[in-house]
Design a protein around this motif. Sequence first.
Motif, PDB file in Angstrom:
ATOM      1  N   SER A  79       0.805  -1.189  -0.089  1.00  0.00           N
ATOM      2  CA  SER A  79       0.078   0.108   0.116  1.00  0.00           C
ATOM      3  C   SER A  79       0.762   1.277  -0.038  1.00  0.00           C
ATOM      4  N   SER A  80       0.103   2.421  -0.158  1.00  0.00           N
ATOM      5  CA  SER A  80       1.105   3.794   0.061  1.00  0.00           C
ATOM      6  C   SER A  80       1.156   3.857   1.596  1.00  0.00           C
ATOM      7  N   THR A  81       2.040   4.641   1.803  1.00  0.00           N
ATOM      8  CA  THR A  81       2.144   5.092   3.276  1.00  0.00           C
ATOM      9  C   THR A  81       1.176   6.167   3.760  1.00  0.00           C
ATOM     10  N   ILE A  82       0.294   5.968   4.637  1.00  0.00           N
ATOM     11  CA  ILE A  82      -0.700   6.934   4.910  1.00  0.00           C
ATOM     12  C   ILE A  82      -0.463   7.538   6.292  1.00  0.00           C
ATOM     13  N   THR A 114      -5.914   2.084  15.783  1.00  0.00           N
ATOM     14  CA  THR A 114      -6.236   3.137  15.854  1.00  0.00           C
ATOM     15  C   THR A 114      -5.101   4.118  15.827  1.00  0.00           C
ATOM     16  N   LEU A 115      -5.148   5.054  14.910  1.00  0.00           N
ATOM     17  CA  LEU A 115      -4.189   5.984  14.640  1.00  0.00           C
ATOM     18  C   LEU A 115      -4.288   7.336  15.291  1.00  0.00           C
ATOM     19  N   ALA A 116      -3.279   7.874  15.938  1.00  0.00           N
ATOM     20  CA  ALA A 116      -3.449   9.208  16.690  1.00  0.00           C
ATOM     21  C   ALA A 116      -2.869  10.253  15.428  1.00  0.00           C
ATOM     22  N   PRO A 117      -3.361  11.652  15.237  1.00  0.00           N
ATOM     23  CA  PRO A 117      -2.654  12.374  14.326  1.00  0.00           C
ATOM     24  C   PRO A 117      -1.154  12.331  14.195  1.00  0.00           C
ATOM     25  N   GLY A 118      -0.597  12.251  12.882  1.00  0.00           N
ATOM     26  CA  GLY A 118       0.726  11.892  12.983  1.00  0.00           C
ATOM     27  C   GLY A 118       1.274  10.601  12.715  1.00  0.00           C
ATOM     28  N   ASP A 119       0.539   9.629  13.129  1.00  0.00           N
ATOM     29  CA  ASP A 119       0.932   8.336  12.782  1.00  0.00           C
ATOM     30  C   ASP A 119       0.847   7.643  11.328  1.00  0.00           C
ATOM     31  N   ARG A 120       1.822   7.078  11.037  1.00  0.00           N
ATOM     32  CA  ARG A 120       1.960   6.557   9.908  1.00  0.00           C
ATOM     33  C   ARG A 120       1.681   5.380   9.627  1.00  0.00           C
ATOM     34  N   LEU A 121       1.233   4.655   8.593  1.00  0.00           N
ATOM     35  CA  LEU A 121       0.899   3.140   8.400  1.00  0.00           C
ATOM     36  C   LEU A 121       1.270   2.773   6.953  1.00  0.00           C
ATOM     37  N   ARG A 122       1.680   1.699   6.839  1.00  0.00           N
ATOM     38  CA  ARG A 122       2.192   1.224   5.361  1.00  0.00           C
ATOM     39  C   ARG A 122       1.864  -0.407   5.488  1.00  0.00           C
ATOM     40  N   ALA A 123       1.131  -0.895   4.417  1.00  0.00           N
ATOM     41  CA  ALA A 123       1.023  -2.504   4.529  1.00  0.00           C
ATOM     42  C   ALA A 123       2.147  -2.813   3.481  1.00  0.00           C
ATOM     43  N   GLY A 124       2.827  -3.712   4.097  1.00  0.00           N
ATOM     44  CA  GLY A 124       4.201  -3.877   3.040  1.00  0.00           C
ATOM     45  C   GLY A 124       3.906  -5.001   2.139  1.00  0.00           C
ATOM     46  N   PRO A 125       4.697  -5.724   1.362  1.00  0.00           N
ATOM     47  CA  PRO A 125       4.708  -6.437   0.176  1.00  0.00           C
ATOM     48  C   PRO A 125       3.887  -7.699   0.936  1.00  0.00           C
ATOM     49  N   ARG A 126       3.012  -8.069   0.086  1.00  0.00           N
ATOM     50  CA  ARG A 126       2.337  -9.414   0.378  1.00  0.00           C
ATOM     51  C   ARG A 126       2.941 -10.590   0.508  1.00  0.00           C
ATOM     52  N   SER A 127       3.174 -11.444   1.658  1.00  0.00           N
ATOM     53  CA  SER A 127       3.490 -12.973   1.496  1.00  0.00           C
ATOM     54  C   SER A 127       3.138 -13.874   0.701  1.00  0.00           C
ATOM     55  N   GLU A 128       1.742 -13.610   0.288  1.00  0.00           N
ATOM     56  CA  GLU A 128       1.007 -14.398  -0.651  1.00  0.00           C
ATOM     57  C   GLU A 128      -0.296 -13.857  -1.032  1.00  0.00           C
ATOM     58  N   GLY A 129      -0.704 -13.992  -2.399  1.00  0.00           N
ATOM     59  CA  GLY A 129      -1.842 -13.336  -2.871  1.00  0.00           C
ATOM     60  C   GLY A 129      -1.185 -11.944  -3.337  1.00  0.00           C
ATOM     61  N   GLN A 130      -2.358 -11.079  -3.799  1.00  0.00           N
ATOM     62  CA  GLN A 130      -2.056  -9.946  -4.586  1.00  0.00           C
ATOM     63  C   GLN A 130      -2.655  -8.641  -4.057  1.00  0.00           C
ATOM     64  N   ARG A 131      -3.944  -8.869  -3.618  1.00  0.00           N
ATOM     65  CA  ARG A 131      -4.579  -7.449  -3.211  1.00  0.00           C
ATOM     66  C   ARG A 131      -5.013  -7.271  -1.688  1.00  0.00           C
TER      67      ARG A 131
END
Length: 387
Positions: A79-82, A114-131
């Motif tokens: 994913s994007s970094t959000i 639960t993200l506080a303002p300023g928290d950053r999250l990214r889903a990294g490369p999938r270990s199996e599957g595509q989406r």
Amino acid sequence: MGSTPTNMTAGESDTPRRRAALRIVQAGPLDLIQDGGRIGFQRYGVGPSGAMDSRALAVANALVGNAPDAPAIEFLQASSTIEAVDGPLRIAVAGAPGPVDLNGRVWESNRSFTLAPGDRLRAGPRSEGQRGYIAVAGRFCLTPVMGSYSTHLRAGFGGLDGRALAPGDILDVSGAAPPDGPDSLFPDDAWIGGRPVAAPETATDAMGEITSDGPATVIRVLAGPQDDHFTPEAIETFTRSVYVISKDADRMGYRLTGPTLAHADGYNIVSDAIATGSVQVPGAGTPIILLADRQTTGGFPKIATVVSADLPRLAQLGPGDGLRFRFVSAADAAKLAVADHDWKAGLPSHLQPAVLRPEDMTAEHLLEHNLVTAFWQPTDDNFPFRG
């Protein structure tokens, strides 16, 4: 806001309430807003689009308390970094398994955060599957097009300006206050029927249905609507062979490689309707499976149609993955569709509280979550047994 103006959803006031937003810090390979799809416009040449894996979309939405087909971010591989801005957000990552990085700490998918303002999250490369899918409690402040928020890339509408998310984009979220209670997770084995199983032996899902046969994922299909345009040998080849998804694979369709199929009397027909999952066979003789962003009509015979319950499993396959087709009856396809609907409706009952790992039980975490709400001072009146 940023590079994109704030949009409103139908029925909102002129000044939509803004509680929080997501900012795209760094773009992923292909992040798109998708929901349950655009239904009822194929007669105008507009395909449905929508989430490729409707089961994973439903899981992500269940984890944040949304309806199963609410709009979410569909990502391919990573994913994007959000970043949460202007307020707290509860989000969930579900779908193909893989790591989730939250402020440098790595977690598993299929859970909420639960993200506080300023928290950053990214889903990294999938270990199996595509989406995978990122859902947000509340709803994105976007304008629906023909009743749907889904992005149609080729047509250039829906989602956020009809395109993939890009750095600097800001997605306002209405009703974004995190729900009461702790974050939730979804047991991984509870949705295994929705993803490919690359097992060396035959495997079955929770309903006892075969999901893999050796190295190939089993995809169930209905015959036709033009299966009579193929020779009997071609029909047998279609079900006995392993086909491999080629590099020409996207949201519009998967071109397969494998044994060719002989047409009985030419490969041109009067153009007719195409469904999501139609398996058309052009003159070259190798099948193409048409998917969410497909065209609405076509002039090649369609030997079969993937049952709707197997489209999520198909969505998690990618280039190089093998698959084998298996015919089922219309009655069985209907039973599978009903079971799939019931499974999605029952998702909330499968959720479990997310257990914090010991290494994450820090003083900072406890203070952030305000676990102490009051103090009690014993006195002679309220604690008469004090010695």
